[in-house]
Design an enzyme around this catalytic site. Structure first.
Site, PDB file in Angstrom:
ATOM      1  N   ASP A   1       9.098   3.037  -1.209  1.00  0.00           N
ATOM      2  CA  ASP A   1       8.488   3.015   0.094  1.00  0.00           C
ATOM      3  C   ASP A   1       8.253   3.143   0.984  1.00  0.00           C
ATOM      4  OD1 ASP A   1       4.331   3.439   0.464  1.00  0.00           O
ATOM      5  OD2 ASP A   1       6.845   4.340   1.637  1.00  0.00           O
TER       6      ASP A   1
ATOM      7  N   LYS B   1       5.445   9.941   8.257  1.00  0.00           N
ATOM      8  CA  LYS B   1       4.770   9.199   9.436  1.00  0.00           C
ATOM      9  C   LYS B   1       6.094  10.135  10.054  1.00  0.00           C
ATOM     10  CE  LYS B   1       2.272   5.178   7.960  1.00  0.00           C
ATOM     11  NZ  LYS B   1       1.119   5.184   8.208  1.00  0.00           N
TER      12      LYS B   1
ATOM     13  N   TYR C   1       0.997  -1.029   0.278  1.00  0.00           N
ATOM     14  CA  TYR C   1       0.492  -0.048   0.056  1.00  0.00           C
ATOM     15  C   TYR C   1       0.775   0.812  -0.429  1.00  0.00           C
ATOM     16  CZ  TYR C   1      -3.293   3.328   2.095  1.00  0.00           C
ATOM     17  OH  TYR C   1      -3.574   4.831   2.038  1.00  0.00           O
TER      18      TYR C   1
HETATM   19  P1  KE4 Z   1       0.050   9.005   4.371  1.00  0.00           P
HETATM   20  O1  KE4 Z   1      -0.879   9.501   2.709  1.00  0.00           O
HETATM   21  O2  KE4 Z   1      -1.495   7.870   5.325  1.00  0.00           O
HETATM   22  O3  KE4 Z   1       0.483  10.072   5.044  1.00  0.00           O
HETATM   23  O4  KE4 Z   1       0.535   7.958   4.208  1.00  0.00           O
HETATM   24  C1  KE4 Z   1       0.433   6.985   3.376  1.00  0.00           C
HETATM   25  C2  KE4 Z   1       1.518   5.466   2.774  1.00  0.00           C
HETATM   26  C3  KE4 Z   1       1.952   4.971   2.606  1.00  0.00           C
HETATM   27  N1  KE4 Z   1       2.569   4.118   2.275  1.00  0.00           N
HETATM   28  C4  KE4 Z   1       3.035   3.249   3.145  1.00  0.00           C
HETATM   29  C5  KE4 Z   1       3.913   2.701   3.420  1.00  0.00           C
HETATM   30  C6  KE4 Z   1       1.574   3.404   4.044  1.00  0.00           C
HETATM   31  O5  KE4 Z   1       1.854   3.076   4.824  1.00  0.00           O
HETATM   32  C7  KE4 Z   1       1.264   4.593   4.089  1.00  0.00           C
HETATM   33  C8  KE4 Z   1      -0.347   4.652   5.038  1.00  0.00           C
HETATM   34  N2  KE4 Z   1      -0.293   3.683   6.296  1.00  0.00           N
HETATM   35  C9  KE4 Z   1      -1.445   3.522   6.350  1.00  0.00           C
HETATM   36  C10 KE4 Z   1      -1.295   2.471   7.736  1.00  0.00           C
HETATM   37  N3  KE4 Z   1      -1.287   1.457   7.001  1.00  0.00           N
HETATM   38  C11 KE4 Z   1      -2.276   4.761   7.010  1.00  0.00           C
HETATM   39  C12 KE4 Z   1      -3.316   4.401   8.319  1.00  0.00           C
HETATM   40  C13 KE4 Z   1      -4.319   5.156   7.370  1.00  0.00           C
HETATM   41  O6  KE4 Z   1      -3.816   4.824   6.308  1.00  0.00           O
HETATM   42  O7  KE4 Z   1      -5.509   6.301   8.214  1.00  0.00           O
END
Ligand code: KE4
Length: 430
Positions: free
Chosen positions: A242, A270, A147
């Site tokens: 990523d 993060k 993801y």
């Molecule tokens: P954000 O756009 O949510 O800041 O980051 C997206 C993203 C990109 N790459 C990786 C590997 C990620 O894990 C994420 C976002 N992770 C999720 C939890 N697995 C965020 C939680 C959510 O979607 O509320």
């Protein structure tokens, strides 16, 4: 967790449903994977959170990764207050941006230049556009189960066969977008070789979580990342790591530091925001120089690099370095692993526990787990029962078998021993 046990959260949720889609500002928070209603948090400190009904919970979600020092670490709070006193956003360059850019370039092997954005999604979306602009190619390769945020080009599911082009994995993503994305099974070297043999000179970039953590927590097979690096270089495609989740968490320089495999571009997020909205993407200077204002690839953001978020991120990263947080995270991670493994032994449960540093996942599945197809065989009902039992006893694990848990430097003895106790009880009660 019945609504009667969390009446205030229940009331807030009913109200939220009136004004916010699904009652939440991000789907995973709605607890749809585990059933039941989400709880609302009012305050957090260290490894603990307190919900609207005053319940204290040991927190292993850590706001999905940013809370590496635990919640509300003094150094971050003070830095935010100090920065905010002088203004929250200027829309001009500011000294904090230069300092954090230098730190990221010094710490992350692949990064010679870096651009700040406001989320992990923005980071991966921008990296994809940059890779396409730099190579003049359109095809992006991603892996089933990885993801990368809600980027149109990456909300794509595997087609019928492993090598068919993607189909949209969300309403609102045009077929035309999905056809430029090829989905491969993770850890499958033959599929990788075949894809490059057939389409290598059309591939702009391969993007992956170098340690996939959004479909359980799985590890690249020995040599897999090296194979990816070799094939992308051979065919003039870019390799994008990523590291939004793994960056600054699994090591000071992320997976690329631990593995010795250096991508061309890296997405971050993060931890680098200290809990405020921050993402970043960086990499080889010759690629990054393709970005506006110097280059032809446009990318922008009103609040990118704003002083308050930069101050929070800098304070967090510098504190991690000061206390050698990575060594602390490893020892706490090992302590949790020992506790879980002894609980599994004590209860005779043959489950799979994966951990890298402070990231972990208890998979309700047996045998070797190499990618999302293996995780899909998990016993989701048993996971749900385990989740709710632990929550009822004051230990909050991620509300989905597909999510990874996080330990912080603030997870203290009391929290860890409570977790061990609750885990045994929950496994026994399955
Ligand atoms: P954000 O756009 O949510 O800041 O980051 C997206 C993203 C990109 N790459 C990786 C590997 C990620 O894990 C994420 C976002 N992770 C999720 C939890 N697995 C965020 C939680 C959510 O979607 O509320």
């Amino acid at each position: 967790m019945s609504d009667s046990q969390t009446p205030r959260s229940h009331q807030l949720y009913q109200e939220a449903l009136r004004y916010i889609p699904g009652g939440v500002n991000s789907p995973v928070r709605a607890f749809r994977n585990v059933g039941g209603e989400p709880f609302f948090v009012e305050r957090a400190k260290g490894c603990r959170i307190w919900d609207a009904d005053g319940r204290e919970l040991v927190d292993y979600v850590g706001t999905w990764g940013p809370a590496i020092l635990g919640h509300a670490p003094e150094v971050v709070i003070e830095a935010v207050i100090e920065a905010a006193r002088h203004g929250t956003s200027f829309g001009t360059p500011n000294p904090y941006e230069v300092e954090i850019a230098k730190l990221i370039c010094d710490w992350v092997p692949s990064v010679e230049k870096v651009r700040m954005v406001n989320s992990g999604t923005e980071a991966t979306m921008s990296a994809i556009r940059l890779a396409r602009g730099f190579t003049g190619r359109n095809l992006i390769v991603k892996f089933d189960g990885c993801y990368h945020g809600h980027v149109d080009a990456l909300l794509v599911a595997a087609g019928s066969g492993a090598l068919t082009h993607g189909k949209p994995d969300s309403a609102g993503v045009p077929e035309d977008f999905a056809k430029h994305t090829l989905i491969l099974p993770f850890n499958n070297t033959e599929a990788l070789e075949k894809a490059f043999a057939e389409e290598g000179d059309r591939i702009a970039a391969v993007i992956l979580e170098p340690v996939p953590a959004n479909a359980g927590l799985v590890f690249p097979k020995e040599g897999y990342l090296q194979q990816l690096r070799h094939l992308t270089a051979k065919h003039g495609a870019l390799l994008i790591f990523d590291e939004v989740m793994t960056g600054f968490r699994v090591a000071k320089g992320g997976v690329q530091k631990r593995s010795g495999v250096t991508p061309d571009l890296t997405a971050l997020g993060k931890v680098i925001g200290g809990g405020l909205p921050v993402g970043a993407f960086g990499g080889r200077a010759d690629i990054m120089d393709y970005l506006a204002p110097d280059g032809p690839v446009y990318q922008a953001g009103t609040l990118s690099g704003n002083p308050v978020a930069m101050a929070a991120g800098l304070a967090q990263l510098k504190e991690m370095e000061r206390i050698n947080g990575w060594a602390l995270l490893e020892s706490r991670g090992q302590a949790l692993e020992d506790a879980v493994r002894s609980a599994l032994k004590e209860t005779g449960r043959n489950l799979t526990f994966h951990r890298i540093g402070s990231m972990f996942c208890l998979l309700f599945a047996e045998g070797e787990i190499l990618n999302v197809d293996d995780v899909k065989k998990a016993d989701f009902d048993a996971f749900n029962r385990f989740f709710w039992h632990c929550l009822g006893e004051g230990v909050y694990f991620a509300p989905s078998q597909y999510e990874t848990g996080f330990i912080s430097t603030a997870h203290d003895e009391a929290a860890m021993s409570k977790t061990a106790e609750v885990t045994v009880a929950a496994l026994k009660a399955l």
